[in-house]
Motif scaffolding. Structure first.
Motif, PDB file in Angstrom:
ATOM      1  N   TYR A 364       0.903   8.419   5.224  1.00  0.00           N
ATOM      2  CA  TYR A 364       2.332   8.667   5.020  1.00  0.00           C
ATOM      3  C   TYR A 364       3.074   7.349   4.823  1.00  0.00           C
ATOM      4  O   TYR A 364       3.870   7.188   3.899  1.00  0.00           O
ATOM      5  CB  TYR A 364       2.909   9.436   6.206  1.00  0.00           C
ATOM      6  N   ARG A 365       2.791   6.397   5.692  1.00  0.00           N
ATOM      7  CA  ARG A 365       3.484   5.111   5.628  1.00  0.00           C
ATOM      8  C   ARG A 365       3.145   4.363   4.344  1.00  0.00           C
ATOM      9  O   ARG A 365       3.963   3.624   3.806  1.00  0.00           O
ATOM     10  CB  ARG A 365       3.121   4.273   6.853  1.00  0.00           C
ATOM     11  N   ALA A 366       1.930   4.556   3.827  1.00  0.00           N
ATOM     12  CA  ALA A 366       1.540   3.871   2.597  1.00  0.00           C
ATOM     13  C   ALA A 366       2.401   4.328   1.425  1.00  0.00           C
ATOM     14  O   ALA A 366       2.761   3.525   0.555  1.00  0.00           O
ATOM     15  CB  ALA A 366       0.065   4.131   2.295  1.00  0.00           C
ATOM     16  N   VAL A 367       2.747   5.612   1.397  1.00  0.00           N
ATOM     17  CA  VAL A 367       3.624   6.098   0.332  1.00  0.00           C
ATOM     18  C   VAL A 367       5.041   5.593   0.559  1.00  0.00           C
ATOM     19  O   VAL A 367       5.706   5.090  -0.353  1.00  0.00           O
ATOM     20  CB  VAL A 367       3.617   7.636   0.266  1.00  0.00           C
ATOM     21  N   GLU A 368       5.507   5.711   1.791  1.00  0.00           N
ATOM     22  CA  GLU A 368       6.893   5.366   2.094  1.00  0.00           C
ATOM     23  C   GLU A 368       7.180   3.888   1.854  1.00  0.00           C
ATOM     24  O   GLU A 368       8.201   3.527   1.257  1.00  0.00           O
ATOM     25  CB  GLU A 368       7.199   5.715   3.555  1.00  0.00           C
TER      26      GLU A 368
END
Length: 622
Positions: A364-368
């Protein structure tokens, strides 16, 4: 860290958009358009809400999860392995040998509302609903219905946000919802009525009820739950009560009891706090009622057996390495079919769970942060939870999948469909739809369990759903990867078309062998640990129909949302006597021994002859 706007500025920005304002909403930087950047209640906790957890090193239980077997799967998509052997089984069944890969059929151009939540009802209608805050749907309330006035809104809302879909006539009947059921939980009560818990904002502490009559509408009871339940799981217990567990920043559970009494008494459950990482990854926990009455609970990468009445953890299992499996990592899970024997003690029934797909804990954090869509997980793991020495046993799926649906078919096989191969759940946080359904046969030997079926043509990712129909087909609907209804100028528009998928057992060449339940001669009610009589016809081409060629399965239709089908279970009943009287076969079976095996309520019963299931018949056990 979250960037908080002053309340006055917040109201000025949000009211013109969707008549929304919520003091509890998070205003966080987000990918996409103006609405995305200003308001995204599905934005995961990142910052002040969980700084305490970050400082004490709470990673949700995923540090060090990169094992050799998982690495091998990730590096080689074609790699196959398994540590568990064949479950044995009967002779090869005709349907399992067919080369038919399934069939897709468009059955409706519009579901009216986005199919974010889906439940088959015992009157052969499908309940479909989304949220009250995502803007106008594509179906209005009936003229004789009162248009509700939403909190903070300036005008009544005359758009429907829930419908009843007739699976035979394809007709839609709009329903009126008061409090917001967005990302809620649900299930069929012992009486067959639908019970919905939680949701967003003012709906987070609501319990809603929907009856089965032709003109029934929602009955809403707001502010009755002890904690807000947003992204929680609702599981039916052996007495027909529901336990409602978890939700965003709700590390507790509570009960909606028999006759829909609501206790409003919550029980703190530290396990949910321990499995929460910076991006949560433990919402919509996987919860299954076990044969001994305890609960199997899976969150993030950890799993336990819980005695919920005493709030006591009976046992913790080894961690499932490789990544996270719950929202927003959103893997799939089910309790594998339970095979019952005559005169069996409930506590002696084998219970095994399966967990497939998901995402790395950092996906999730990689996209955000970096606009990077990490590959979804490709592993599939099983755990015999009734085994004192239980260990996760893994094998690789044919393809990666996150946000997929996992359904148990009438034959006991599993179907995996929908979802994406990269990213995680949340608006616009996934890419590369997974169009190819996979049939999984748990009784087959390792290396022979997976089979890819005919690919779909409609991408169905975030907020897609599916369900098993009485005729054995699969209703597939939904996909709303964007805030509000958006049909143009986005990579994946809001999807209102509905399809039906026919699995391989519906090969037209096999339909002459399809059993037919004689409804007027078959029991409609079932008691525990009793004889259950079912009568059917079948064309055997002159061959003797043996008892071992026939099995009776009993399916609890689940409530499906966000890739998880709550309360789904399939039982194979014990056959005792089979006799042929004038072309009608009389099959005596044994009903489930207790409510821990089959919680009270409505089930679909199927007769399966050599792998070909009949149309299901509704029965009620109590």
């Amino acid at each position: 860290m979250a960037m908080l706007l002053p309340p006055k500025a917040l109201c000025l920005l949000l009211l013109p958009l969707l008549f929304l304002s919520s003091a509890r909403s998070q205003l966080l930087p987000f990918r996409g358009g103006l609405f995305d950047r200003l308001f995204n209640p599905e934005k995961l906790v990142g910052g002040s809400q969980l700084v305490r957890d970050a400082t004490v090193g709470n990673d949700g239980g995923v540090v060090g999860d990169e094992g050799e077997r998982t690495a091998a799967i990730d590096e080689d998509p074609g790699f196959r392995f398994s540590l568990f052997g064949s479950h044995g089984g009967d002779d090869a069944e005709d349907a399992s040998e067919t080369e038919f890969e399934g069939k897709w059929e468009l059955v409706s151009k519009s579901s009216g509302v986005s199919a974010m939540h889906l439940q088959l009802l015992p009157n052969n209608k499908a309940l479909i609903f989304d949220s009250t805050v995502l803007g106008p749907s594509k179906i209005r309330l009936a003229k004789n219905m009162v248009c509700p006035v939403r909190p903070q809104a300036k005008a009544p809302d005359c758009w429907a946000h829930a419908v009843i879909y007739d699976i035979e006539t394809r007709a839609l009947r709009p329903l009126s919802i008061i409090t917001d059921p967005w990302c809620s939980s649900g299930g069929l009560g012992a009486d067959g009525n639908f019970v919905s818990t939680g949701g967003f904002d003012a709906g987070s502490q609501s319990v809603r009820f929907l009856g089965l009559c032709d003109n029934c509408n929602w009955r809403d009871t707001p502010n009755v739950l002890g904690n807000g339940r947003w992204y929680s799981t609702q599981t039916k217990l052996e007495d027909g009560a529901f336990i409602v567990m978890g939700g965003r920043r709700s590390y507790s559970y509570e009960f909606v009891t028999v006759n829909n009494k609501i206790s409003a008494k919550t029980t703190f459950f530290p396990f949910l706090e321990e499995t929460t990482d910076l991006d949560e990854n433990n919402l919509y926990p996987f919860v299954n009622l076990l044969p001994d009455g305890n609960l199997f609970v899976f969150a993030n990468s950890r799993s336990i057996i819980l005695d919920a009445r005493r709030n006591k953890i009976i046992r913790e299992f080894p961690r499932l390495i490789g990544g996270s499996r719950n929202y927003p990592a959103s893997g799939m899970s089910a309790l594998l079919p339970m095979v019952l024997k005559n005169h069996v003690d409930s506590r002696m029934v084998k219970a095994e769970v399966i967990v497939c797909g998901g995402a790395k804990s950092t996906a999730y954090r990689a996209v955000e942060k970096n606009n990077m869509f990490m590959p979804a997980l490709q592993d599939c793991a099983r755990l015999v939870v009734t085994d004192p020495n239980a260990q996760w046993q893994k094998e690789a799926m044919p393809s990666r999948r996150v946000m997929g649906d996992m359904l148990i078919l009438p034959t006991g096989d599993l179907l995996m469909l929908n979802g994406a191969t990269k990213g995680t759940a949340a608006w616009n946080f996934a890419e590369d739809p997974n169009y190819v359904p996979v049939l999984y046969s748990p009784q087959k030997p390792a290396g022979e369990r997976f089979r890819e079926l005919k690919a779909a043509t409609i991408p169905r990712m975030y907020h897609s759903t599916s369900m098993v129909l009485p005729d054995g087909r699969i209703l597939v609907a939904g996909s709303n990867t964007n805030p509000t209804y958006q049909f143009t100028n986005v990579p994946y528009p809001t999807e209102l078309r509905m399809e039906k998928f026919s699995p391989p057992y519906l090969n037209p060449a096999l339909q002459k062998y399809r059993p037919e339940i004689v409804a007027e001669l078959t029991d409609k009610k079932m008691g525990y640990n009793r004889s259950f009589y079912i009568k059917f016809r079948v064309n055997s081409d002159g061959r003797r129909v043996r008892k071992r060629d026939v099995k009776v399965t009993m399916y609890a239709p689940p409530f499906t949302t966000h890739g998880y089908s709550m309360n789904q279970r399939l039982l194979q009943l014990a056959n005792t006597v089979l006799r042929n009287e004038g072309g009608i076969y009389h099959l005596d079976t044994k009903s489930p021994p207790s409510g821990t095996i089959a919680p009270p309520g409505h089930y679909l019963v199927f007769v399966v002859y050599k792998g070909v299931p009949s149309v299901g018949a509704w029965v009620q056990i109590q």
